[in-house]
Design a protein around this motif. Sequence first.
Motif, mmCIF file in Angstrom:
data_model
loop_
_atom_site.group_PDB
_atom_site.id
_atom_site.type_symbol
_atom_site.label_atom_id
_atom_site.label_comp_id
_atom_site.label_asym_id
_atom_site.label_seq_id
_atom_site.Cartn_x
_atom_site.Cartn_y
_atom_site.Cartn_z
ATOM 1 N N GLU A 3 0.828 -1.196 0.000
ATOM 2 C CA GLU A 3 0.000 0.000 0.000
ATOM 3 C C GLU A 3 0.868 1.253 0.000
ATOM 4 N N GLU A 4 2.047 1.193 0.645
ATOM 5 C CA GLU A 4 2.935 2.343 0.715
ATOM 6 C C GLU A 4 3.497 2.691 -0.662
ATOM 7 N N ARG A 5 3.667 1.723 -1.523
ATOM 8 C CA ARG A 5 4.221 1.952 -2.856
ATOM 9 C C ARG A 5 3.143 2.332 -3.861
ATOM 10 N N GLY A 6 1.905 2.382 -3.473
ATOM 11 C CA GLY A 6 0.824 2.759 -4.366
ATOM 12 C C GLY A 6 0.128 1.578 -5.006
ATOM 13 N N PHE A 7 0.437 0.364 -4.586
ATOM 14 C CA PHE A 7 -0.220 -0.817 -5.138
ATOM 15 C C PHE A 7 -1.353 -1.215 -4.211
ATOM 16 N N SER A 8 -2.550 -1.290 -4.750
ATOM 17 C CA SER A 8 -3.678 -1.729 -3.939
ATOM 18 C C SER A 8 -3.809 -3.241 -4.069
ATOM 19 N N ALA A 9 -4.574 -3.821 -3.199
ATOM 20 C CA ALA A 9 -4.792 -5.265 -3.250
ATOM 21 C C ALA A 9 -5.463 -5.649 -4.564
ATOM 22 N N LYS A 10 -6.319 -4.767 -5.042
ATOM 23 C CA LYS A 10 -7.029 -5.028 -6.293
ATOM 24 C C LYS A 10 -6.048 -5.086 -7.469
ATOM 25 N N SER A 11 -5.119 -4.142 -7.539
ATOM 26 C CA SER A 11 -4.173 -4.135 -8.658
ATOM 27 C C SER A 11 -3.218 -5.329 -8.581
ATOM 28 N N VAL A 12 -2.859 -5.737 -7.373
ATOM 29 C CA VAL A 12 -1.994 -6.915 -7.221
ATOM 30 C C VAL A 12 -2.741 -8.162 -7.670
ATOM 31 N N PHE A 13 -4.009 -8.277 -7.288
ATOM 32 C CA PHE A 13 -4.812 -9.430 -7.685
ATOM 33 C C PHE A 13 -4.997 -9.476 -9.197
ATOM 34 N N ILE A 14 -5.295 -8.320 -9.804
ATOM 35 C CA ILE A 14 -5.463 -8.273 -11.257
ATOM 36 C C ILE A 14 -4.167 -8.649 -11.962
ATOM 37 N N SER A 15 -3.052 -8.154 -11.453
ATOM 38 C CA SER A 15 -1.760 -8.515 -12.042
ATOM 39 C C SER A 15 -1.514 -10.016 -11.937
ATOM 40 N N PHE A 16 -1.823 -10.572 -10.786
ATOM 41 C CA PHE A 16 -1.657 -12.013 -10.578
ATOM 42 C C PHE A 16 -2.542 -12.791 -11.544
ATOM 43 N N LEU A 17 -3.796 -12.352 -11.696
ATOM 44 C CA LEU A 17 -4.744 -13.018 -12.586
ATOM 45 C C LEU A 17 -4.273 -12.946 -14.039
ATOM 46 N N LEU A 18 -3.867 -11.771 -14.477
ATOM 47 C CA LEU A 18 -3.376 -11.617 -15.854
ATOM 48 C C LEU A 18 -2.129 -12.468 -16.086
ATOM 49 N N GLY A 19 -1.255 -12.511 -15.107
ATOM 50 C CA GLY A 19 -0.064 -13.344 -15.226
ATOM 51 C C GLY A 19 -0.426 -14.814 -15.368
ATOM 52 N N GLY A 20 -1.430 -15.249 -14.624
ATOM 53 C CA GLY A 20 -1.890 -16.637 -14.722
ATOM 54 C C GLY A 20 -2.462 -16.952 -16.087
ATOM 55 N N ILE A 21 -3.237 -16.007 -16.625
ATOM 56 C CA ILE A 21 -3.821 -16.225 -17.947
ATOM 57 C C ILE A 21 -2.730 -16.308 -19.012
ATOM 58 N N VAL A 22 -1.786 -15.387 -18.958
ATOM 59 C CA VAL A 22 -0.683 -15.406 -19.930
ATOM 60 C C VAL A 22 0.120 -16.693 -19.777
ATOM 61 N N GLY A 23 0.378 -17.087 -18.552
ATOM 62 C CA GLY A 23 1.125 -18.323 -18.313
ATOM 63 C C GLY A 23 0.406 -19.547 -18.847
ATOM 64 N N ALA A 24 -0.900 -19.596 -18.662
ATOM 65 C CA ALA A 24 -1.678 -20.731 -19.168
ATOM 66 C C ALA A 24 -1.638 -20.768 -20.689
ATOM 67 N N GLY A 25 -1.738 -19.608 -21.312
ATOM 68 C CA GLY A 25 -1.661 -19.549 -22.771
ATOM 69 C C GLY A 25 -0.319 -20.017 -23.292
ATOM 70 N N LEU A 26 0.737 -19.587 -22.631
ATOM 71 C CA LEU A 26 2.073 -20.022 -23.045
ATOM 72 C C LEU A 26 2.262 -21.518 -22.811
ATOM 73 N N ALA A 27 1.706 -22.011 -21.720
ATOM 74 C CA ALA A 27 1.826 -23.441 -21.446
ATOM 75 C C ALA A 27 1.153 -24.255 -22.541
#
Length: 105
Positions: A3-27
């Motif tokens: 939170e101190e760096r400007g990252f909210s829990a929502k943005s971290v979750f969305i980043s994690f979700l997008l990373g998972g989708i990209v990873g699944a596609g590459l797999a």
Amino acid sequence: MDEERGFSAKSVFISFLLGGIVGAGLALLLAPQAGKETRARIKETAEDVKEKAESYIKEAKEKISSTLDKAKETLEEKKSAITKAVEAGKEAYEKEVSKEKEQEA
């Protein structure tokens, strides 16, 4: 701490979700398969994306067309109202001018 760096829990979750989708596609693309199977999957995915894009484009065109039609109707209504108001103003002016001429005579 995030939170101190400007990252909210929502943005971290969305980043994690997008990373998972990209990873699944590459797999899927990089998993050991026959070349034919991989090409078939890529072709199917491309066709699905194309169909969805065409659908979205069609919907957008319909919405734009509908909006333009409504705007044209509104413009015509306003134009008609303004024309009537101008004509009424001219008539009132002409009446007043004719009244003044009659009073002067």
